[in-house]
Design an enzyme around this catalytic site. Structure first.
Site, PDB file in Angstrom:
ATOM      1  N   SER A 171      -9.057  11.064  36.999  1.00 45.31           N
ATOM      2  CA  SER A 171      -9.523  11.838  35.852  1.00 45.31           C
ATOM      3  C   SER A 171      -8.771  13.171  35.771  1.00 45.31           C
ATOM      4  CB  SER A 171     -11.039  12.032  35.929  1.00 45.31           C
ATOM      5  OG  SER A 171     -11.558  12.472  34.699  1.00 45.31           O
ATOM      6  N   ASP A 277     -13.956   2.713  29.680  1.00 44.19           N
ATOM      7  CA  ASP A 277     -13.857   4.164  29.813  1.00 44.19           C
ATOM      8  C   ASP A 277     -13.316   4.727  28.506  1.00 44.19           C
ATOM      9  OD1 ASP A 277     -13.384   6.783  30.587  1.00 44.19           O
ATOM     10  OD2 ASP A 277     -11.716   6.300  31.910  1.00 44.19           O
ATOM     11  N   HIS A 307     -15.952   4.920  33.698  1.00 43.03           N
ATOM     12  CA  HIS A 307     -15.236   6.027  34.307  1.00 43.03           C
ATOM     13  C   HIS A 307     -15.745   6.239  35.730  1.00 43.03           C
ATOM     14  CE1 HIS A 307     -12.511   9.411  33.873  1.00 43.03           C
ATOM     15  NE2 HIS A 307     -13.410  10.207  34.422  1.00 43.03           N
TER      16      HIS A 307
END
Length: 330
Positions: A171, A277, A307
Protein backbone atom coordinates in the site's frame (compact mmCIF):
# COMPACT_ATOMS: atom_id res chain seq x y z
CA UNK A 1 -4.64 0.48 7.69
CA UNK A 2 -8.09 -0.30 9.00
CA UNK A 3 -8.83 -2.95 11.59
CA UNK A 4 -12.56 -3.00 11.00
CA UNK A 5 -15.07 -3.61 8.25
CA UNK A 6 -18.54 -2.24 7.66
CA UNK A 7 -21.59 -3.27 5.70
CA UNK A 8 -22.69 0.33 5.11
CA UNK A 9 -23.96 1.10 1.64
CA UNK A 10 -23.80 4.87 2.13
CA UNK A 11 -20.62 6.92 1.65
CA UNK A 12 -18.29 6.81 4.62
CA UNK A 13 -17.26 9.71 6.81
CA UNK A 14 -13.50 9.08 6.56
CA UNK A 15 -12.66 10.79 9.86
CA UNK A 16 -15.30 8.77 11.66
CA UNK A 17 -14.32 5.58 9.87
CA UNK A 18 -10.64 5.97 10.78
CA UNK A 19 -11.65 7.31 14.22
CA UNK A 20 -9.24 10.20 13.94
CA UNK A 21 -9.33 13.86 14.94
CA UNK A 22 -6.81 16.37 13.64
CA UNK A 23 -5.35 18.74 16.23
CA UNK A 24 -4.39 22.37 15.49
CA UNK A 25 -0.69 21.45 15.61
CA UNK A 26 -1.18 19.01 12.75
CA UNK A 27 -1.02 15.81 14.77
CA UNK A 28 -3.72 13.17 14.63
CA UNK A 29 -5.48 11.70 17.61
CA UNK A 30 -6.66 8.18 16.86
CA UNK A 31 -9.05 6.26 19.10
CA UNK A 32 -8.10 2.97 17.42
CA UNK A 33 -5.25 1.28 19.20
CA UNK A 34 -2.88 -0.68 17.01
CA UNK A 35 -1.27 -3.26 19.31
CA UNK A 36 2.52 -3.33 19.17
CA UNK A 37 5.00 -6.17 19.40
CA UNK A 38 8.30 -5.72 21.27
CA UNK A 39 11.57 -6.84 19.67
CA UNK A 40 13.13 -10.08 20.92
CA UNK A 41 16.83 -10.66 20.29
CA UNK A 42 17.66 -13.45 22.77
CA UNK A 43 19.10 -16.34 20.69
CA UNK A 44 18.36 -18.77 23.54
CA UNK A 45 14.64 -18.41 22.99
CA UNK A 46 13.07 -21.01 20.71
CA UNK A 47 11.70 -18.50 18.21
CA UNK A 48 12.23 -18.63 14.43
CA UNK A 49 13.31 -15.01 14.00
CA UNK A 50 15.23 -12.63 16.23
CA UNK A 51 14.36 -8.93 16.19
CA UNK A 52 15.86 -5.70 17.45
CA UNK A 53 15.33 -1.96 17.00
CA UNK A 54 18.07 0.45 15.93
CA UNK A 55 17.85 4.25 15.68
CA UNK A 56 18.95 5.52 12.27
CA UNK A 57 18.44 9.28 12.69
CA UNK A 58 18.48 10.94 16.09
CA UNK A 59 17.12 14.26 14.80
CA UNK A 60 14.02 12.75 13.19
CA UNK A 61 13.71 9.97 15.80
CA UNK A 62 13.38 7.37 13.06
CA UNK A 63 14.42 3.76 13.51
CA UNK A 64 14.38 0.35 11.90
CA UNK A 65 13.43 -3.09 13.19
CA UNK A 66 15.80 -5.82 12.07
CA UNK A 67 14.63 -9.40 11.52
CA UNK A 68 17.24 -12.17 11.51
CA UNK A 69 16.30 -15.85 10.99
CA UNK A 70 17.53 -17.68 14.11
CA UNK A 71 18.78 -20.65 12.11
CA UNK A 72 21.18 -18.31 10.31
CA UNK A 73 22.69 -17.31 13.63
CA UNK A 74 22.95 -20.92 14.80
CA UNK A 75 24.35 -22.29 11.54
CA UNK A 76 27.13 -19.72 11.54
CA UNK A 77 28.54 -21.02 14.83
CA UNK A 78 31.28 -23.52 14.28
CA UNK A 79 31.14 -23.26 10.48
CA UNK A 80 33.15 -21.48 7.84
CA UNK A 81 30.15 -20.74 5.69
CA UNK A 82 30.32 -17.43 3.87
CA UNK A 83 26.71 -17.64 2.74
CA UNK A 84 24.94 -14.35 3.37
CA UNK A 85 21.28 -13.48 3.12
CA UNK A 86 19.56 -10.95 0.86
CA UNK A 87 18.15 -7.82 2.46
CA UNK A 88 14.52 -6.79 2.13
CA UNK A 89 13.97 -3.17 3.14
CA UNK A 90 10.29 -3.09 4.07
CA UNK A 91 7.93 -0.10 4.34
CA UNK A 92 4.63 -0.66 6.12
CA UNK A 93 1.18 0.44 5.02
CA UNK A 94 -1.14 2.88 6.75
CA UNK A 95 -1.84 5.59 4.19
CA UNK A 96 1.18 7.58 5.43
CA UNK A 97 -0.79 8.50 8.55
CA UNK A 98 -0.85 5.49 10.86
CA UNK A 99 0.83 2.24 12.00
CA UNK A 100 4.51 1.57 12.60
CA UNK A 101 7.18 -1.07 12.22
CA UNK A 102 6.16 -2.31 15.68
CA UNK A 103 2.46 -2.77 14.84
CA UNK A 104 1.71 -6.45 15.47
CA UNK A 105 0.39 -7.31 12.00
CA UNK A 106 3.41 -5.61 10.41
CA UNK A 107 5.83 -7.26 12.83
CA UNK A 108 4.31 -10.72 12.38
CA UNK A 109 4.34 -10.42 8.59
CA UNK A 110 8.02 -9.46 8.64
CA UNK A 111 8.80 -12.38 10.96
CA UNK A 112 7.14 -14.76 8.50
CA UNK A 113 8.93 -13.11 5.60
CA UNK A 114 12.38 -13.36 7.19
CA UNK A 115 11.73 -17.00 8.09
CA UNK A 116 10.14 -18.19 4.83
CA UNK A 117 12.05 -16.11 2.30
CA UNK A 118 15.32 -16.60 4.21
CA UNK A 119 16.24 -12.95 4.21
CA UNK A 120 17.20 -10.23 6.62
CA UNK A 121 14.30 -7.79 6.80
CA UNK A 122 14.88 -4.15 7.66
CA UNK A 123 11.47 -2.70 8.50
CA UNK A 124 11.53 1.10 8.49
CA UNK A 125 9.59 3.15 11.03
CA UNK A 126 9.15 6.38 9.11
CA UNK A 127 7.53 9.63 10.22
CA UNK A 128 3.79 10.03 9.75
CA UNK A 129 1.59 12.66 8.14
CA UNK A 130 0.02 15.15 8.54
CA UNK A 131 2.64 16.40 11.03
CA UNK A 132 5.28 15.19 8.58
CA UNK A 133 3.98 15.41 5.04
CA UNK A 134 5.48 13.88 1.93
CA UNK A 135 8.33 13.78 1.03
CA UNK A 136 9.37 13.25 4.68
CA UNK A 137 8.63 9.53 4.31
CA UNK A 138 10.87 9.31 1.24
CA UNK A 139 13.61 11.15 3.15
CA UNK A 140 13.34 8.60 5.97
CA UNK A 141 13.57 5.76 3.47
CA UNK A 142 16.76 7.26 2.08
CA UNK A 143 18.14 7.55 5.62
CA UNK A 144 17.49 3.84 6.07
CA UNK A 145 19.46 2.99 2.93
CA UNK A 146 22.35 5.25 3.96
CA UNK A 147 22.35 3.55 7.35
CA UNK A 148 22.44 0.06 5.79
CA UNK A 149 25.25 1.13 3.48
CA UNK A 150 27.58 2.12 6.31
CA UNK A 151 26.21 0.23 9.32
CA UNK A 152 28.55 -1.79 11.49
CA UNK A 153 25.69 -3.65 13.11
CA UNK A 154 26.78 -7.27 13.48
CA UNK A 155 23.58 -8.68 12.03
CA UNK A 156 24.31 -6.87 8.79
CA UNK A 157 28.10 -7.19 8.64
CA UNK A 158 28.07 -10.94 9.40
CA UNK A 159 24.88 -12.20 7.81
CA UNK A 160 23.64 -9.74 5.17
CA UNK A 161 24.63 -9.42 1.51
CA UNK A 162 24.15 -5.70 1.00
CA UNK A 163 24.85 -6.12 -2.70
CA UNK A 164 21.59 -8.09 -2.90
CA UNK A 165 18.99 -5.62 -1.65
CA UNK A 166 15.28 -5.33 -2.44
CA UNK A 167 12.88 -2.53 -1.60
CA UNK A 168 9.42 -3.75 -0.65
CA UNK A 169 6.22 -2.21 0.65
CA UNK A 170 2.51 -2.76 0.77
CA UNK A 171 0.00 0.00 0.00
CA UNK A 172 1.57 3.32 1.07
CA UNK A 173 4.78 1.38 1.69
CA UNK A 174 4.84 0.37 -1.97
CA UNK A 175 4.54 4.05 -2.90
CA UNK A 176 7.52 4.81 -0.64
CA UNK A 177 9.53 1.98 -2.25
CA UNK A 178 8.79 3.33 -5.72
CA UNK A 179 9.72 6.94 -5.03
CA UNK A 180 12.80 5.89 -3.08
CA UNK A 181 13.88 3.89 -6.10
CA UNK A 182 13.46 6.95 -8.32
CA UNK A 183 15.79 8.86 -6.02
CA UNK A 184 18.41 6.14 -5.75
CA UNK A 185 18.48 5.67 -9.53
CA UNK A 186 19.83 9.20 -9.92
CA UNK A 187 23.05 8.38 -8.03
CA UNK A 188 23.52 4.64 -7.47
CA UNK A 189 27.28 4.95 -7.01
CA UNK A 190 26.70 7.00 -3.88
CA UNK A 191 25.14 3.96 -2.19
CA UNK A 192 27.90 1.43 -2.85
CA UNK A 193 28.53 -1.21 -1.64
CA UNK A 194 24.74 -1.40 -1.17
CA UNK A 195 23.15 -2.46 -4.43
CA UNK A 196 19.46 -2.61 -5.19
CA UNK A 197 18.46 -5.58 -7.31
CA UNK A 198 14.71 -5.08 -7.48
CA UNK A 199 11.39 -3.95 -6.03
CA UNK A 200 8.34 -5.69 -4.62
CA UNK A 201 5.18 -3.59 -4.82
CA UNK A 202 2.17 -5.09 -3.04
CA UNK A 203 -1.21 -3.38 -3.68
CA UNK A 204 0.54 -0.06 -4.40
CA UNK A 205 -1.06 3.14 -3.16
CA UNK A 206 -1.26 5.67 -5.99
CA UNK A 207 -4.09 7.88 -7.16
CA UNK A 208 -5.35 10.71 -9.31
CA UNK A 209 -8.31 13.02 -9.77
CA UNK A 210 -9.86 10.76 -12.39
CA UNK A 211 -11.42 7.66 -10.86
CA UNK A 212 -10.43 4.23 -12.08
CA UNK A 213 -12.94 1.45 -12.73
CA UNK A 214 -11.96 -0.34 -9.52
CA UNK A 215 -12.41 2.87 -7.49
CA UNK A 216 -15.87 3.41 -8.96
CA UNK A 217 -16.86 -0.23 -8.50
CA UNK A 218 -15.58 -0.39 -4.91
CA UNK A 219 -16.24 3.19 -3.84
CA UNK A 220 -17.71 2.01 -0.53
CA UNK A 221 -15.33 -0.88 -0.09
CA UNK A 222 -15.77 -1.87 3.59
CA UNK A 223 -12.03 -2.38 4.08
CA UNK A 224 -10.69 0.81 2.47
CA UNK A 225 -13.41 3.10 1.04
CA UNK A 226 -12.43 5.67 -1.56
CA UNK A 227 -13.28 8.61 0.68
CA UNK A 228 -10.76 7.25 3.18
CA UNK A 229 -7.92 7.10 0.68
CA UNK A 230 -8.89 10.59 -0.50
CA UNK A 231 -8.47 11.82 3.07
CA UNK A 232 -5.13 10.05 3.41
CA UNK A 233 -3.86 11.86 0.33
CA UNK A 234 -5.22 15.16 1.62
CA UNK A 235 -3.33 14.70 4.88
CA UNK A 236 -0.12 13.36 3.33
CA UNK A 237 0.50 15.47 0.21
CA UNK A 238 2.27 18.85 0.47
CA UNK A 239 -0.12 21.60 1.55
CA UNK A 240 -1.96 22.96 -1.48
CA UNK A 241 -1.32 19.88 -3.63
CA UNK A 242 -4.07 17.64 -4.99
CA UNK A 243 -4.06 14.07 -6.29
CA UNK A 244 -2.50 15.19 -9.57
CA UNK A 245 0.77 15.62 -7.71
CA UNK A 246 3.70 13.42 -8.78
CA UNK A 247 3.81 11.72 -5.37
CA UNK A 248 0.30 10.42 -6.03
CA UNK A 249 -0.21 10.14 -9.80
CA UNK A 250 2.17 7.76 -11.56
CA UNK A 251 1.96 9.63 -14.86
CA UNK A 252 2.72 13.11 -13.49
CA UNK A 253 6.14 14.73 -13.13
CA UNK A 254 9.53 13.25 -13.98
CA UNK A 255 8.83 9.81 -12.54
CA UNK A 256 8.12 8.08 -15.86
CA UNK A 257 11.29 9.52 -17.37
CA UNK A 258 13.36 8.42 -14.39
CA UNK A 259 12.14 4.85 -14.91
CA UNK A 260 14.49 4.68 -17.87
CA UNK A 261 17.23 4.35 -15.26
CA UNK A 262 15.52 1.29 -13.76
CA UNK A 263 15.89 -0.44 -17.13
CA UNK A 264 19.49 0.67 -17.61
CA UNK A 265 20.40 -0.56 -14.14
CA UNK A 266 18.75 -3.92 -14.75
CA UNK A 267 16.37 -3.49 -11.82
CA UNK A 268 13.43 -5.87 -11.73
CA UNK A 269 9.99 -5.39 -10.23
CA UNK A 270 7.28 -7.61 -8.82
CA UNK A 271 3.82 -6.02 -8.69
CA UNK A 272 1.11 -7.89 -6.80
CA UNK A 273 -2.51 -6.77 -6.57
CA UNK A 274 -6.07 -8.07 -6.24
CA UNK A 275 -9.44 -7.52 -7.86
CA UNK A 276 -11.23 -7.03 -4.54
CA UNK A 277 -9.22 -3.91 -3.72
CA UNK A 278 -10.36 -0.47 -4.86
CA UNK A 279 -6.67 0.31 -5.49
CA UNK A 280 -6.47 -2.63 -7.88
CA UNK A 281 -6.34 -0.62 -11.09
CA UNK A 282 -3.45 1.42 -9.70
CA UNK A 283 -1.44 -1.79 -9.51
CA UNK A 284 -2.33 -2.56 -13.11
CA UNK A 285 -1.30 0.97 -14.11
CA UNK A 286 2.09 0.51 -12.45
CA UNK A 287 2.66 -2.73 -14.37
CA UNK A 288 1.77 -0.99 -17.64
CA UNK A 289 4.12 1.93 -16.93
CA UNK A 290 7.03 -0.33 -16.01
CA UNK A 291 6.41 -2.44 -19.11
CA UNK A 292 6.32 0.65 -21.33
CA UNK A 293 9.72 1.64 -19.97
CA UNK A 294 11.22 -1.76 -20.66
CA UNK A 295 11.61 -2.67 -16.99
CA UNK A 296 11.47 -6.39 -16.35
CA UNK A 297 8.27 -6.82 -14.37
CA UNK A 298 6.53 -9.83 -12.88
CA UNK A 299 2.80 -9.21 -12.43
CA UNK A 300 0.82 -11.17 -9.85
CA UNK A 301 -2.93 -10.64 -10.01
CA UNK A 302 -5.62 -12.49 -8.06
CA UNK A 303 -9.29 -11.75 -8.63
CA UNK A 304 -10.19 -12.52 -5.02
CA UNK A 305 -8.74 -10.67 -2.08
CA UNK A 306 -9.33 -7.37 -0.30
CA UNK A 307 -6.76 -4.76 0.62
CA UNK A 308 -4.09 -6.20 2.96
CA UNK A 309 -5.70 -9.63 2.73
CA UNK A 310 -2.34 -11.21 3.64
CA UNK A 311 -2.63 -9.77 7.15
CA UNK A 312 -5.83 -11.71 7.81
CA UNK A 313 -5.59 -14.86 5.71
CA UNK A 314 -2.53 -17.07 6.39
CA UNK A 315 -2.90 -18.91 3.08
CA UNK A 316 -2.76 -15.64 1.13
CA UNK A 317 0.30 -14.58 3.13
CA UNK A 318 1.99 -17.92 2.40
CA UNK A 319 1.28 -17.55 -1.32
CA UNK A 320 2.65 -14.00 -1.37
CA UNK A 321 5.82 -14.93 0.51
CA UNK A 322 6.37 -17.89 -1.80
CA UNK A 323 6.16 -15.49 -4.72
CA UNK A 324 8.60 -13.08 -3.06
CA UNK A 325 11.07 -15.90 -2.39
CA UNK A 326 10.91 -17.05 -5.99
CA UNK A 327 11.37 -13.53 -7.28
CA UNK A 328 14.45 -12.91 -5.14
CA UNK A 329 16.04 -16.31 -5.79
CA UNK A 330 15.62 -15.89 -9.55
Amino acid sequence: MSNKASSQSQPFDPYEYLQIVQSPDGTLTCSIEYPKAPPTSDPNLLIPVLTKDVTINESTKTWVRLFLPRRTLLSSHGSNSNHKLPIIVFFHSGGFICASAATIVVHDFCVDMADNVEAIVVSVDYRLAPKHRLPAQYDDAMDALYWIRSSQDEWLTKYADISNCYLMGNSAGANISYHTGLRVAEDVDHFKPLKIQGFIFRQPFFGGIKRTDSELRLENDPVIPVSTTDLMWELALPIGANREHEYCNLRVGNGPKKLDEFRKLGWRALVSWTGGDQLGDRGKELVQLLDEKGVQVVSDFHEEGCHEVEYNEPLKAKQLLGLVKGFISS
